[in-house]
Design a protein around this motif. Structure first.
Motif, short mmCIF file in Angstrom:
data_model
loop_
_atom_site.label_atom_id
_atom_site.label_comp_id
_atom_site.label_asym_id
_atom_site.label_seq_id
_atom_site.Cartn_x
_atom_site.Cartn_y
_atom_site.Cartn_z
N LYS D 69 1.02 -1.29 0.16
CA LYS D 69 0.09 -0.02 -0.21
C LYS D 69 1.05 1.22 0.01
CE LYS D 69 -4.15 -2.04 0.78
NZ LYS D 69 -4.75 -2.54 -0.71
N PHE D 114 0.54 4.94 13.46
CA PHE D 114 -0.94 4.98 13.19
C PHE D 114 -1.47 5.34 11.94
CE2 PHE D 114 -3.60 3.95 16.50
CZ PHE D 114 -2.71 3.58 17.53
N SER D 115 -0.59 5.94 11.16
CA SER D 115 -1.06 6.08 9.47
C SER D 115 -1.42 4.83 8.88
CB SER D 115 -0.45 7.20 8.80
OG SER D 115 0.95 6.55 8.63
N ASN D 118 -4.38 2.64 10.44
CA ASN D 118 -5.66 3.44 9.79
C ASN D 118 -5.88 2.74 8.72
OD1 ASN D 118 -6.39 5.00 11.75
ND2 ASN D 118 -5.41 6.66 11.29
N VAL D 119 -4.98 2.09 7.75
CA VAL D 119 -5.26 1.74 6.46
C VAL D 119 -6.45 0.41 6.42
CG1 VAL D 119 -4.51 0.80 4.26
CG2 VAL D 119 -3.41 2.92 5.50
N TYR D 120 -6.12 -0.15 7.59
CA TYR D 120 -7.19 -1.47 7.72
C TYR D 120 -7.85 -1.23 8.83
CZ TYR D 120 -4.20 -3.72 4.33
OH TYR D 120 -3.71 -4.13 2.99
N GLY D 121 -8.38 0.02 9.26
CA GLY D 121 -9.31 0.29 10.12
C GLY D 121 -8.95 -0.03 11.52
N SER D 122 -9.99 0.34 12.51
CA SER D 122 -9.82 0.96 13.67
C SER D 122 -9.19 -0.60 14.77
CB SER D 122 -10.87 1.36 14.42
OG SER D 122 -11.84 0.70 14.29
N ILE D 123 -9.63 -1.60 14.18
CA ILE D 123 -9.47 -3.12 14.62
C ILE D 123 -8.08 -3.44 15.05
CG2 ILE D 123 -11.90 -3.98 14.25
CD1 ILE D 123 -10.32 -5.99 12.21
N PHE D 125 -5.73 -1.01 16.06
CA PHE D 125 -5.46 0.02 17.31
C PHE D 125 -4.51 -1.10 18.45
CE2 PHE D 125 -8.04 3.70 15.73
CZ PHE D 125 -7.45 3.85 14.92
N ALA D 170 -8.13 -10.91 9.89
CA ALA D 170 -9.53 -11.06 10.24
C ALA D 170 -10.54 -10.59 9.47
CB ALA D 170 -9.35 -9.95 11.86
N HIS D 171 -10.22 -9.55 8.35
CA HIS D 171 -11.33 -9.32 7.50
C HIS D 171 -11.39 -10.56 6.54
CE1 HIS D 171 -12.35 -5.27 8.26
NE2 HIS D 171 -11.33 -5.11 8.57
N VAL D 191 -13.11 -7.70 0.91
CA VAL D 191 -11.93 -7.64 1.27
C VAL D 191 -11.06 -6.63 0.70
CG1 VAL D 191 -12.26 -9.36 3.17
CG2 VAL D 191 -11.42 -9.80 0.83
N ARG D 192 -10.06 -6.40 1.13
CA ARG D 192 -8.88 -5.60 0.35
C ARG D 192 -7.70 -6.63 0.20
NH1 ARG D 192 -9.40 -0.77 4.50
NH2 ARG D 192 -9.92 -2.45 5.49
#
Lengths: 192, 192, 192, 192
Positions: D69, D114-115, D118-123, D125, D170-171, D191-192
């Motif tokens: 990415k 964190f940038s 973030n690309v794969y969402g808040s899960i 963190f 997880a996704h 999914v990505r």
């Protein structure tokens, strides 16, 4: 809180059905008066200057792809839920006042919007802020407080989806450009 | 969406009363079974290693200061609201399933938590992730799915308040250290 | 990475001097041609519509308060550092190309900007995106690629400081309003 | 700052080559002593509890996808650049001290991390905070201040890549589960 969760769920009868969540997202956007075309028009407004050949079909396709992401669906459904509750006066009184009046110091609507923009990276931040401030097209209608429905969350969410679709286009157009130039390139692989 | 809002509000009878929002925050934390002392214990757990002389009074004071911020109050009230609605089965069915089951791919609870942590800067991220994963003290109870109440949002929020209070302490302790050393210093001015 | 760090530092000769970091921030903004007055002018532009009595002194004071926060200083110094390196051609070649050309798909400048905006909460996001897109006043000059210096990071940082100062004003004005109305209020205590 | 940029670039000789940026990312991770296998081991540590059949091949594949990415590549290169500069003592003195000593109140390393997350969402963190605090495997070595290289940014970045790969798994696992159950499902599309 996510962790013990996963173990617990091994036994739980509950099982996420992604298609249902995706369908609910599209259904509720429609119920709240938001058409994919209208979000696509925001995308066109933001991007036509940079990509003169951009078509409405491409804009709509990119909006749909953004809306197919789980994080985006979560934010859309949660935001619409809070708008619905505020409309029915069902929130904790102090929260009710803030959401129903779109209080300037209440920023959870922006926070949900940013969780959408983040999925396509930081280059969407600027576009989001811009449409959120100028409120072109559908955003003007959603933000009109005289019309009845409470759209405190929805207008930010729609702006964020448009900003994300714009980021997605920027990433894809770069890939196309590199492919056309016959460069030794990653092409489509680099994009979502 | 915040902008036209401010103009509109010039005429509106609604007026935010900050004290009411602050009071509601404390009241609802209590109603949901969260004591300031319990959040302070998380802070002590996170920080005693770095500041051996840290007292529970200091921890409680820092938790209270974090809870006095508007962004924090907004996140606390909104999260508790969504927990309440899920408990009563009032959410949109697909959202209801995800919140009631603390679905692993639903991350809006973490997003609200991060809006709290952010207020004291990025140094709180690590502490938040750590307590959220290990769930010491009150977090274990809040996360126990057999106990009845739905705390999908609340456990993340409590962990985030503890992480923020830890960041606040780190900033303040640095200021104290510089003052003690009689350095030409900004002292208290640099901290919130 | 912050954790073992704190232990280690007990013995280390290094000791952060907050005043030096604060002074360096102001010095480097000046060296890069940014005047506090110019950031204050952006704040005035963003806020005069909502607070007709707002003075330039207030705007400057709020900009200075934003610049007194450690997270803000960290972002300002790191961003200016990367601009400086790019100007001298000292970056890793691929990074050099992206920063020197302000590549559209390079978003670390926006990420640093958001770490500034976040400190005053999500209500600053919109203002940041707006000035970043329209580039009024100083932002036009900073963004002029014909003028020599590389300001890829600096223009975003200046916009973010102005957006944060705007958020700070919104929080403070609310507190003043409540005090004037003689409400049972938290007054100044709620604000940073 | 991204906007006028795009117009300007129409004429500019500069043209982003995505493959070069991707290659530089892999090269610099290797130069700084980070092997994909080691990041994959962190992923395994974080996820094996939830997916007992998870293989190292899957973990490595997911790490590689995260590293493909653009936002991730931007953060990796920028972070390594700042570590390199600090190692050579080339930063602005006050920034040099903070980065070289991994100052506890300097959080730009966490912001870059964190940038990525973030690309794969808040899960992601929580996983990030957890490995960042416990520093298993490669993170312990990267964080060892006695070993010479400055890895203030790199250890956070590696933890963030591992956390993102965990989110990605997880996704994907959810999508697989739904497909196996023969549900009317979105399957791979989500999914990505």
């Amino acid at each position: 809180m996510k962790i013990g969760t996963e173990e617990r769920k091994a036994k739980a009868p509950y099982s996420l059905n992604s298609k249902k969540v995706a369908d609910a997202t599209m259904l509720w956007l429609e119920k709240r008066g938001v058409k994919i075309e209208e979000i696509a028009e925001l995308v066109m407004l933001l991007q036509k200057k940079y990509y003169p050949g951009l078509t409405m079909e491409e804009c709509m396709h990119n909006v749909e792809q953004v809306l197919s992401k789980r994080e985006v669906q979560n934010a859309v459904l949660t935001g619409i839920q809070l708008d619905l509750m505020a409309e029915q006066g069902l929130l904790i009184p102090e929260l009710q006042d803030m959401v129903a009046n779109d209080e300037g110091l209440y920023g959870v609507d922006e926070i949900l919007a940013f969780s959408i923009v983040n999925v396509y990276g930081s280059i969407g931040f600027t576009n989001y802020g811009y449409v959120d401030k100028l409120k072109p097209g559908i955003l003007e209608r959603l933000n009109d407080k005289t019309l009845g429905p409470c759209n405190t969350f929805l207008d930010d969410i729609v702006g964020a989806v448009a900003a994300s679709a714009s980021s997605r286009i920027a990433h894809r157009k770069q890939a196309e450009r590199e492919q056309e130039q016959g460069e030794d390139t990653l092409g489509k692989d680099i994009v979502r």
